[in-house]
Design an enzyme around this catalytic site. Structure first.
Site, PDB file in Angstrom:
ATOM      1  N   ASP A  13       0.813  -1.215   0.000  1.00 21.00           N
ATOM      2  CA  ASP A  13       0.000   0.000   0.000  1.00 21.00           C
ATOM      3  C   ASP A  13       0.846   1.266   0.000  1.00 21.00           C
ATOM      4  O   ASP A  13       0.449   2.282   0.569  1.00 21.00           O
ATOM      5  CB  ASP A  13      -0.969   0.007   1.202  1.00 21.00           C
ATOM      6  CG  ASP A  13      -1.708  -1.306   1.308  1.00 21.00           C
ATOM      7  OD1 ASP A  13      -2.269  -1.730   0.294  1.00 21.00           O
ATOM      8  OD2 ASP A  13      -1.703  -1.916   2.389  1.00 21.00           O
ATOM      9  N   LYS A  16       2.121   2.324  -5.124  1.00 23.05           N
ATOM     10  CA  LYS A  16       2.874   1.920  -6.313  1.00 23.05           C
ATOM     11  C   LYS A  16       2.111   2.259  -7.582  1.00 23.05           C
ATOM     12  O   LYS A  16       2.703   2.588  -8.597  1.00 23.05           O
ATOM     13  CB  LYS A  16       3.135   0.405  -6.276  1.00 23.05           C
ATOM     14  CG  LYS A  16       4.007  -0.016  -5.117  1.00 23.05           C
ATOM     15  CD  LYS A  16       4.223  -1.505  -5.102  1.00 23.05           C
ATOM     16  CE  LYS A  16       3.019  -2.302  -4.650  1.00 23.05           C
ATOM     17  NZ  LYS A  16       2.698  -2.170  -3.230  1.00 23.05           N
ATOM     18  N   GLY A  40      -4.222  -4.124  -4.207  1.00 20.35           N
ATOM     19  CA  GLY A  40      -5.191  -3.060  -4.447  1.00 20.35           C
ATOM     20  C   GLY A  40      -4.466  -1.788  -4.829  1.00 20.35           C
ATOM     21  O   GLY A  40      -3.598  -1.330  -4.103  1.00 20.35           O
ATOM     22  N   HIS A  41      -4.765  -1.286  -5.992  1.00 21.97           N
ATOM     23  CA  HIS A  41      -4.166  -0.021  -6.424  1.00 21.97           C
ATOM     24  C   HIS A  41      -5.290   0.983  -6.569  1.00 21.97           C
ATOM     25  O   HIS A  41      -6.285   0.693  -7.233  1.00 21.97           O
ATOM     26  CB  HIS A  41      -3.535  -0.160  -7.818  1.00 21.97           C
ATOM     27  CG  HIS A  41      -2.325  -1.021  -7.857  1.00 21.97           C
ATOM     28  ND1 HIS A  41      -1.344  -0.989  -6.904  1.00 21.97           N
ATOM     29  CD2 HIS A  41      -1.930  -1.934  -8.763  1.00 21.97           C
ATOM     30  CE1 HIS A  41      -0.393  -1.839  -7.238  1.00 21.97           C
ATOM     31  NE2 HIS A  41      -0.727  -2.435  -8.349  1.00 21.97           N
ATOM     32  N   GLN A 223       1.902  -6.125  -3.518  1.00 24.15           N
ATOM     33  CA  GLN A 223       2.366  -6.301  -2.131  1.00 24.15           C
ATOM     34  C   GLN A 223       3.719  -5.595  -1.962  1.00 24.15           C
ATOM     35  O   GLN A 223       3.913  -4.555  -2.546  1.00 24.15           O
ATOM     36  CB  GLN A 223       2.434  -7.779  -1.723  1.00 24.15           C
ATOM     37  CG  GLN A 223       1.071  -8.416  -1.547  1.00 24.15           C
ATOM     38  CD  GLN A 223       0.468  -8.891  -2.835  1.00 24.15           C
ATOM     39  OE1 GLN A 223       1.142  -9.474  -3.662  1.00 24.15           O
ATOM     40  NE2 GLN A 223      -0.799  -8.628  -3.033  1.00 24.15           N
TER      41      GLN A 223
HETATM   42  P1  IMP Z   1      -2.706 -12.961   1.462  1.00 28.23           P
HETATM   43  O1  IMP Z   1      -1.808 -12.361   0.434  1.00 28.23           O
HETATM   44  O2  IMP Z   1      -4.168 -12.678   1.200  1.00 28.23           O
HETATM   45  O3  IMP Z   1      -2.437 -14.421   1.688  1.00 28.23           O
HETATM   46  O4  IMP Z   1      -2.376 -12.247   2.866  1.00 28.23           O
HETATM   47  C1  IMP Z   1      -1.131 -12.417   3.513  1.00 28.23           C
HETATM   48  C2  IMP Z   1      -0.675 -11.125   4.161  1.00 28.23           C
HETATM   49  O5  IMP Z   1      -0.343 -10.177   3.167  1.00 28.23           O
HETATM   50  C3  IMP Z   1      -1.744 -10.445   5.025  1.00 28.23           C
HETATM   51  O6  IMP Z   1      -1.116  -9.808   6.115  1.00 28.23           O
HETATM   52  C4  IMP Z   1      -2.339  -9.405   4.086  1.00 28.23           C
HETATM   53  O7  IMP Z   1      -2.943  -8.342   4.794  1.00 28.23           O
HETATM   54  C5  IMP Z   1      -1.097  -8.976   3.350  1.00 28.23           C
HETATM   55  N1  IMP Z   1      -1.372  -8.429   2.010  1.00 28.23           N
HETATM   56  C6  IMP Z   1      -1.693  -9.102   0.898  1.00 28.23           C
HETATM   57  N2  IMP Z   1      -1.848  -8.273  -0.144  1.00 28.23           N
HETATM   58  C7  IMP Z   1      -1.585  -7.037   0.302  1.00 28.23           C
HETATM   59  C8  IMP Z   1      -1.527  -5.747  -0.321  1.00 28.23           C
HETATM   60  O8  IMP Z   1      -1.732  -5.566  -1.513  1.00 28.23           O
HETATM   61  N3  IMP Z   1      -1.211  -4.718   0.504  1.00 28.23           N
HETATM   62  C9  IMP Z   1      -0.928  -4.887   1.811  1.00 28.23           C
HETATM   63  N4  IMP Z   1      -0.949  -6.060   2.432  1.00 28.23           N
HETATM   64  C10 IMP Z   1      -1.283  -7.126   1.685  1.00 28.23           C
END
Ligand code: IMP
Length: 427
Positions: A13, A16, A40-41, A223
């Site tokens: 977040d 990017k 999420g962008h 991420q």
């Molecule tokens: P998952 O990717 O849904 O398996 O989540 C694993 C961890 O990554 C969790 O702590 C999520 O909140 C975090 N996470 C996954 N995608 C994002 C993102 O785009 N931004 C911030 N945190 C993320």
């Protein structure tokens, strides 16, 4: 200059999408190489807000070819929903190319994501619940379903059956959930196939051919470094490789073709989900950062945990990813503080650490040691060059640059595309 990677240097977040979009005018291909619709962008163009989860954010630029690489896991329902939403707003999103090797997130991955989190209880990861982790687990376990499987019905049915055999036993016997019908899953996947056919491509070849022809390819990380399955705060990580090296694995482009790695860092720190966060502010200061920065997840709407800029976190990302540039976002959010602390070291049970501790246990016990910078009160949202910034903001930026050891090439001073201070060209 042909291959450029953009990655998040914190816990995601960082904004990017904005930096990617900034470059969008000059690039020919934009590739997502890891993650899925957990990302999420949010991009604001001419006052219009677009929230994208799976498509590369530069899809908004009609001159760019958006690519979903082999390293991404795709929920086809979400992909079509996103394409349709953009088509309805006049953006030809159905020009996206999808790797034939990319894995698919099915309904059973979403179910398993949710039940395992529930089962973990207090030890939960805080996933986005989108089925991303289970889809990657299947990929590594060699029971995944790939895009190309949708075009061979008998193979697809066999693979879904094989993949569900163990899972149904687990769902039924361990989690006390109803079994999932392989026929229904296969039927649903087959219903997506026709629409997928024109999008499917050997994206590795497309990208390498593009590079051979002198085109510019932008690899858009999702991420961030500290959510990387190898280098992040394991096990509180995502299940893929958001780091710069992941761009090669997730797109089929070799490392010698990457010319530049741009790290995106928020001017402070946020994190969603569980896991250690030494500088987390659980008081009204954190609360103010959250409301000033609008720190609520694009994907899940969850409030983000907030803290001041942690130089150790970004330093490690700079090293592992060999960053050539840093792009600082949301500097405007810090306007109005008398003093702005920066985390410059940790205290781990009485011992000072100037870099991130090697052991996770130490990281869990780390307490921030701050250095205090002077704040500013002027509105900086209209600044377009470094010297437009108030002196104190310039000193803050220069100090971050010094602590991280990477030049800061751009600074975000507001959500709009044009609200950017550029110091060095990114191309
Ligand atoms: P998952 O990717 O849904 O398996 O989540 C694993 C961890 O990554 C969790 O702590 C999520 O909140 C975090 N996470 C996954 N995608 C994002 C993102 O785009 N931004 C911030 N945190 C993320």
């Amino acid at each position: 200059m042909a291959g450029i990677v953009i990655i998040g240097t914190q816990w995601g977040d960082e904004g990017k999408g904005k930096a990617t979009d900034q470059l969008g005018e000059s690039v020919d291909y934009v590739v997502r190489y890891s993650g899925g619709n957990n990302a999420g962008h949010t991009i604001v163009v001419n006052g219009e807000t677009y929230a994208l989860h799976l498509l590369p954010s530069a899809v908004l630029n009609k001159n760019v070819i958006p690519v979903i690489g082999n390293g991404v896991v795709i929920d086809l329902g979400v992909l079509y929903e996103e394409i349709d939403g953009l088509l309805a707003r006049g953006i030809p999103a159905d020009r996206v190319l999808v790797s034939s090797n990319a894995h698919i997130i099915t309904g059973y991955h979403r179910v398993i994501d949710k039940v395992t989190e529930k089962f973990l209880g207090k030890r939960k990861i805080g996933t986005t619940g989108r089925g991303v982790g289970p889809a990657y687990a299947d990929k590594v376990n060699r029971v995944g379903i790939r895009v190309q499987d949708l075009f061979d019905e008998s193979i697809l049915r066999k693979k879904v059956e094989a993949s569900l055999e163990q899972k149904n036993a687990l769902l039924h016997k361990v989690y006390n959930r109803p079994a999932i019908s392989p026929e229904e899953v296969s039927d649903e996947l087959l219903s997506y196939a026709e629409r997928l056919r024109p999008l499917m491509a050997d994206t590795s070849k497309v990208l390498n051919d593009g590079l051979d022809a002198g085109k510019v390819v932008l690899f858009e990380g999702a991420q961030a470094h500290h959510l990387d399955v190898d280098f992040g705060t394991y096990p509180y990580v995502t299940s893929s490789s958001p780091i710069a090296a992941g761009a090669c694995i997730g797109s089929g482009v070799g490392p010698t073709r990457i010319d530049r790695v741009i790290g995106i860092a928020k001017a402070y720190t946020t994190r969603v989900g569980e896991g250690p966060f030494p500088g987390e502010l659980l008081d009204e200061v954190g609360e103010k950062l959250r409301s000033d920065g609008g720190e609520f997840g694009t994907t899940t709407g969850r409030p983000r945990r907030c803290g001041w800029f942690d130089a150790l976190v970004v330093q490690q990302a700079a090293r592992v990813n060999a960053l050539t540039d840093l792009f600082l976002t949301k500097l405007d959010v810090l306007t109005g503080w008398e003093q702005i602390p920066i985390v410059v070291a940790y205290d781990v049970l009485g011992v000072r650490h100037d870099t991130m501790p090697v052991s996770q246990s130490d990281f869990h016990h780390a307490r921030p040691i701050y250095e205090y910078m002077e704040g500013w009160s002027e509105d900086i949202s209209t600044a377009r060059s470094f010297t437009d910034l108030p002196e104190a903001a310039q000193v803050y930026v220069k100090r971050l640059e010094e602590l991280v050891g990477v030049r800061i090439s751009g600074i975000g001073v507001g959500p709009g595309r044009e609200q950017t201070v550029m110091i060095h060209d990114l191309l």
